[in-house]
Design an enzyme around this catalytic site. Structure first.
Site, PDB file in Angstrom:
ATOM      1  CB  ALA A  66      -0.876  -0.008   1.247  1.00 48.96           C
ATOM      2  N   GLY A 109       0.293  -4.920   0.755  1.00 52.78           N
ATOM      3  CA  GLY A 109      -0.911  -4.877  -0.093  1.00 52.78           C
ATOM      4  C   GLY A 109      -0.666  -5.469  -1.479  1.00 52.78           C
ATOM      5  CD  GLU A 112      -3.235  -7.322   2.511  1.00 53.96           C
ATOM      6  OE1 GLU A 112      -3.011  -6.136   2.205  1.00 53.96           O
ATOM      7  OE2 GLU A 112      -3.807  -7.653   3.561  1.00 53.96           O
ATOM      8  CD  GLU A 132       1.582  -5.500   5.472  1.00 56.48           C
ATOM      9  OE1 GLU A 132       2.470  -6.369   5.490  1.00 56.48           O
ATOM     10  OE2 GLU A 132       0.734  -5.424   4.564  1.00 56.48           O
TER      11      GLU A 132
HETATM   12  N1  CO8 Z   1       4.630   3.144  -0.490  1.00 61.66           N
HETATM   13  C1  CO8 Z   1       5.085   4.296  -1.013  1.00 61.66           C
HETATM   14  N2  CO8 Z   1       6.267   4.394  -1.668  1.00 61.66           N
HETATM   15  C2  CO8 Z   1       6.979   3.266  -1.829  1.00 61.66           C
HETATM   16  C3  CO8 Z   1       6.550   2.030  -1.324  1.00 61.66           C
HETATM   17  C4  CO8 Z   1       5.301   1.976  -0.633  1.00 61.66           C
HETATM   18  N3  CO8 Z   1       4.817   0.831  -0.135  1.00 61.66           N
HETATM   19  N4  CO8 Z   1       7.486   1.089  -1.625  1.00 61.66           N
HETATM   20  C5  CO8 Z   1       8.454   1.714  -2.304  1.00 61.66           C
HETATM   21  N5  CO8 Z   1       8.162   3.035  -2.424  1.00 61.66           N
HETATM   22  C6  CO8 Z   1       8.963   4.073  -3.099  1.00 61.66           C
HETATM   23  C7  CO8 Z   1      10.182   4.444  -2.280  1.00 61.66           C
HETATM   24  O1  CO8 Z   1       9.828   5.386  -1.298  1.00 61.66           O
HETATM   25  C8  CO8 Z   1      11.102   5.026  -3.350  1.00 61.66           C
HETATM   26  O2  CO8 Z   1      10.665   6.316  -3.634  1.00 61.66           O
HETATM   27  P1  CO8 Z   1      11.765   7.518  -3.784  1.00 61.66           P
HETATM   28  O3  CO8 Z   1      12.581   7.107  -4.985  1.00 61.66           O
HETATM   29  O4  CO8 Z   1      10.942   8.732  -3.977  1.00 61.66           O
HETATM   30  O5  CO8 Z   1      12.557   7.492  -2.542  1.00 61.66           O
HETATM   31  C9  CO8 Z   1      10.790   4.152  -4.568  1.00 61.66           C
HETATM   32  O6  CO8 Z   1       9.525   3.536  -4.297  1.00 61.66           O
HETATM   33  C10 CO8 Z   1      11.806   3.048  -4.774  1.00 61.66           C
HETATM   34  O7  CO8 Z   1      11.923   2.318  -3.568  1.00 61.66           O
HETATM   35  P2  CO8 Z   1      13.323   2.101  -2.819  1.00 61.66           P
HETATM   36  O8  CO8 Z   1      14.293   3.186  -3.134  1.00 61.66           O
HETATM   37  O9  CO8 Z   1      13.029   1.847  -1.371  1.00 61.66           O
HETATM   38  O10 CO8 Z   1      13.809   0.747  -3.540  1.00 61.66           O
HETATM   39  P3  CO8 Z   1      14.753  -0.393  -2.920  1.00 61.66           P
HETATM   40  O11 CO8 Z   1      15.069  -1.328  -4.037  1.00 61.66           O
HETATM   41  O12 CO8 Z   1      15.861   0.199  -2.136  1.00 61.66           O
HETATM   42  O13 CO8 Z   1      13.805  -1.178  -1.857  1.00 61.66           O
HETATM   43  C11 CO8 Z   1      11.780  -2.238  -1.091  1.00 61.66           C
HETATM   44  C12 CO8 Z   1      12.690  -1.868  -2.284  1.00 61.66           C
HETATM   45  C13 CO8 Z   1      12.514  -3.202  -0.161  1.00 61.66           C
HETATM   46  C14 CO8 Z   1      10.521  -2.886  -1.642  1.00 61.66           C
HETATM   47  C15 CO8 Z   1      11.441  -0.933  -0.309  1.00 61.66           C
HETATM   48  O14 CO8 Z   1      10.965   0.037  -1.240  1.00 61.66           O
HETATM   49  C16 CO8 Z   1      10.383  -1.134   0.731  1.00 61.66           C
HETATM   50  O15 CO8 Z   1      10.672  -1.667   1.773  1.00 61.66           O
HETATM   51  N6  CO8 Z   1       9.146  -0.673   0.465  1.00 61.66           N
HETATM   52  C17 CO8 Z   1       8.068  -0.699   1.392  1.00 61.66           C
HETATM   53  C18 CO8 Z   1       7.500  -2.087   1.513  1.00 61.66           C
HETATM   54  C19 CO8 Z   1       6.410  -2.121   2.557  1.00 61.66           C
HETATM   55  O16 CO8 Z   1       6.624  -1.870   3.709  1.00 61.66           O
HETATM   56  N7  CO8 Z   1       5.203  -2.481   2.125  1.00 61.66           N
HETATM   57  C20 CO8 Z   1       4.075  -2.611   3.000  1.00 61.66           C
HETATM   58  C21 CO8 Z   1       3.306  -1.339   3.053  1.00 61.66           C
HETATM   59  S1  CO8 Z   1       2.002  -1.421   4.268  1.00 61.66           S
HETATM   60  C22 CO8 Z   1       0.790  -2.264   3.481  1.00 61.66           C
HETATM   61  O17 CO8 Z   1       0.926  -2.706   2.372  1.00 61.66           O
HETATM   62  C23 CO8 Z   1      -0.487  -2.413   4.253  1.00 61.66           C
HETATM   63  C24 CO8 Z   1      -1.565  -3.066   3.433  1.00 61.66           C
HETATM   64  C25 CO8 Z   1      -2.899  -2.694   3.965  1.00 61.66           C
HETATM   65  C26 CO8 Z   1      -4.022  -2.766   3.000  1.00 61.66           C
HETATM   66  C27 CO8 Z   1      -3.707  -2.697   1.515  1.00 61.66           C
HETATM   67  C28 CO8 Z   1      -4.414  -1.581   0.820  1.00 61.66           C
HETATM   68  C29 CO8 Z   1      -3.863  -1.373  -0.618  1.00 61.66           C
END
Ligand code: CO8
Length: 258
Positions: A66, A109, A112, A132
């Site tokens: 998400a 998400g 999911e 999460e």
């Molecule tokens: N939300 C917003 N932005 C994101 C997300 C995200 N989930 N994931 C990645 N991005 C963005 C990063 O902020 C980054 O943006 P910027 O270039 O502006 O800094 C860009 O995408 C590229 O990401 P990274 O630089 O972090 O890339 P890496 O290769 O270093 O890392 C990862 C990749 C490991 C996937 C890392 O991006 C990460 O950990 N992302 C977050 C993953 C996460 O925690 N997901 C769970 C979110 S909570 C959730 O999903 C709850 C679900 C509830 C219901 C669902 C409703 C839809």
């Protein structure tokens, strides 16, 4: 076809194709994207030319979860009033089979959403997980439920509690995905597989999907009562006559979907 902001849709013969399209943020799923996915899926579900829906990512990810930026300042009451997960309830009501193609990250998400697909192909670089716990929250769109029903309590709790990422190999081992393919072949192989399903009797597929999904919720007895109603229903279809006549006439059936 309608143009959307966060997804790209197209048709490929009998396949309705949906690609998530926010590659700069690894296809982070915001609410608008969910409603667009739903709208596209419901459109394909009603379209008589379409038999199978294919859902894929784009760039480095299927979807990394998400959109954290969108939700980080929400209060409980904001979320209660928003009632966003009714869209996910409707996704679960899509009648046609959904084949997902996962490359790279399918997290939170995004995992999911992958679990909402009926069948999943993944490239060997795919990684699944629920991170999460690292954000002090938990899955909210069916993750704790669908994962547990799929892999059982033991692995579900391990993965949810650690937030660890599961490789395509491990996902295959636990029955989360159907097949692993090389990244450059993912689209081609997914489309080929979706087409084999698209060539089957559509009403058989439709009612089997419904029965299998009911089986996840129902007791054996109730599931069997439900199954036999669908079995009987198929005997009103042209395709039942076509399929059985073709067998007797030793020819290939030509299914029309009615
Ligand atoms: N939300 C917003 N932005 C994101 C997300 C995200 N989930 N994931 C990645 N991005 C963005 C990063 O902020 C980054 O943006 P910027 O270039 O502006 O800094 C860009 O995408 C590229 O990401 P990274 O630089 O972090 O890339 P890496 O290769 O270093 O890392 C990862 C990749 C490991 C996937 C890392 O991006 C990460 O950990 N992302 C977050 C993953 C996460 O925690 N997901 C769970 C979110 S909570 C959730 O999903 C709850 C679900 C509830 C219901 C669902 C409703 C839809």
């Amino acid at each position: 076809l309608k143009t959307f902001e966060h997804i790209v849709t197209s048709t490929n013969g009998r396949l309705g194709m949906i690609a998530l399209n926010r590659p700069k943020v690894l296809n982070a799923i915001n609410r608008k994207m969910v409603s667009e996915i739903l709208e596209a899926m419901e459109g394909f579900d009603r379209d008589n030319e379409i038999r199978v829906i294919v859902l894929s990512g784009n760039g480095r990810a299927f979807a990394a979860g998400a959109d954290i930026d969108e939700m980080m300042d929400d209060s409980s009451i904001d979320l209660e009033l928003l009632n966003q997960f009714t869209d996910w309830d409707r996704l679960a009501q899509i009648k046609k089979p959904i084949v997902g193609a996962v490359q790279g990250f399918a997290l939170g998400g995004g995992f999911e959403l992958a679990l909402c697909c009926d069948l999943l192909f993944a490239s060997n670089d795919a990684e699944f997980g629920f991170p999460e716990v690292n954000l002090g929250v938990m899955p909210g769109a069916g993750g704790t439920v669908r994962l547990t029903k799929l892999v059982g309590k033991t692995k579900a709790m391990e993965w949810l509690f650690t937030g660890k990422r599961v490789s395509a190999e491990e996902a295959l081992h636990y029955g989360i995905i159907n097949r692993i393919v090389a990244p450059e072949l993912l689209e081609e192989e997914t489309v080929k597989f979706a087409n084999t399903i698209a060539n089957q009797a559509p009403l058989s597929i439709r009612l089997m999907k419904e029965s299998v999904l009911k089986a996840i919720d129902y007791s054996l007895y109730e599931g069997m009562q439900f199954e036999r109603k669908n079995f009987s229903l198929l005997f009103s279809s042209n395709d039942q006559r076509e399929g059985m006549n073709a067998f007797k006439e030793k020819r290939r059936p030509n299914f029309s979907g009615n």
